[in-house]
Design an enzyme around this catalytic site. Sequence first.
Site, PDB file in Angstrom:
ATOM      1  N   ALA A 229      -5.336   2.108  -1.305  1.00 24.77           N
ATOM      2  CA  ALA A 229      -6.337   1.235  -0.694  1.00 24.77           C
ATOM      3  C   ALA A 229      -6.867   1.878   0.559  1.00 24.77           C
ATOM      4  O   ALA A 229      -6.133   2.534   1.293  1.00 24.77           O
ATOM      5  CB  ALA A 229      -5.725  -0.121  -0.353  1.00 24.77           C
ATOM      6  N   LYS A 230      -8.172   1.648   0.775  1.00 21.88           N
ATOM      7  CA  LYS A 230      -8.785   2.173   1.994  1.00 21.88           C
ATOM      8  C   LYS A 230      -8.051   1.583   3.192  1.00 21.88           C
ATOM      9  O   LYS A 230      -7.786   2.256   4.179  1.00 21.88           O
ATOM     10  CB  LYS A 230     -10.252   1.740   2.069  1.00 21.88           C
ATOM     11  CG  LYS A 230     -11.142   2.396   1.038  1.00 21.88           C
ATOM     12  CD  LYS A 230     -12.498   1.699   1.002  1.00 21.88           C
ATOM     13  CE  LYS A 230     -13.329   2.146  -0.174  1.00 21.88           C
ATOM     14  NZ  LYS A 230     -14.359   1.190  -0.553  1.00 21.88           N
ATOM     15  N   SER A 231      -7.708   0.275   3.069  1.00 24.00           N
ATOM     16  CA  SER A 231      -7.061  -0.403   4.203  1.00 24.00           C
ATOM     17  C   SER A 231      -5.678   0.178   4.490  1.00 24.00           C
ATOM     18  O   SER A 231      -5.163   0.042   5.584  1.00 24.00           O
ATOM     19  CB  SER A 231      -6.948  -1.892   3.915  1.00 24.00           C
ATOM     20  OG  SER A 231      -6.301  -2.070   2.683  1.00 24.00           O
TER      21      SER A 231
END
Length: 301
Positions: A266-268
């Site tokens: 995930a980018k997060s």
Amino acid sequence: MTKSTKPVFRFAPSPNGRLHLGHAYSALLNDALARRLGGRFLLRIEDIDIARCRPEYEAGIVEDLTWLGLSWEEPVRRQSEHFADYRPAFQRLKGRGLVYPCFCSRKRIAERVEAIEAQSGEAWPRDPDGAPLYPGICKGLPGGGAEGRIRAGDAHAWRIDSDEVRRLHPGPYAFTRFSLTGDEEVVAADPRRWGDAVIVRKDVPTSYHLSVVVDDALQGVTHVVRGQDLEAATDLHVLLQVLLGLDTPLYHHHGLILDPGGDKLAKSRRSEALCALRTRGVTAAEVRRRLGFYPQPTPST
Ligand code: GLU
């Protein structure tokens, strides 16, 4: 709606960070299936979240996909340039009394849910993303209260009225799932698990769910191939397609690429981006091989 005799696939990233291996898998799979079926492959930029999306991330998407050896039809549809296209769909839902305005903040909803849970001693139901179902605070605000607040410029979202939907369209809802071996299976969809979902956000005149459904129809998408993390959203998309009189594409939800610790990329979570792999000297052919796609053959003469 653009009708096409050829299958139409799309990869629809949001430019709110750099792409990682999970995105690469999704894009390569869409491209491979489009090739296998003699279809078209589109890139769609899902940038309705104007606060989080940035042009440099969009440039990064193009750079990474090009590096992977992908190409797509031009012009690329950029959702932020088409807000006007989502309005008629919203108006149609509004005209049929299937949506209502909601003035609540997230905090207000959380407080109400906490109070209900404290009183009942039971957990309030959550939607598939883990958010509490909307407890109906703004539903049927008395005495035209909502119109007055809208006229006064009170910020508001629009939510689907799941009770009214159930009354007018009790279902059952279903869509066709296809496998990579070409098998098709009709599966039930249960939009009720999303409750009174937001269809038009407070900050932009659409939502992910509304724009994805409208765009898939406008672009004549026949096959939606995306990660399992969006599988539950399909139930809501199927509902919107029924309410808006749109065709339902075929769906394939692919497994997610996990990091070595077994977590979803995930980018997060700052998963290693494709551009970082590239900087480390990893080649596009290696990425393709690792994900199960053989290096793109060079065009034969
Ligand atoms: N824009 C969504 C995302 O980046 C994908 C939407 C879709 O494939 O339907 O997660």
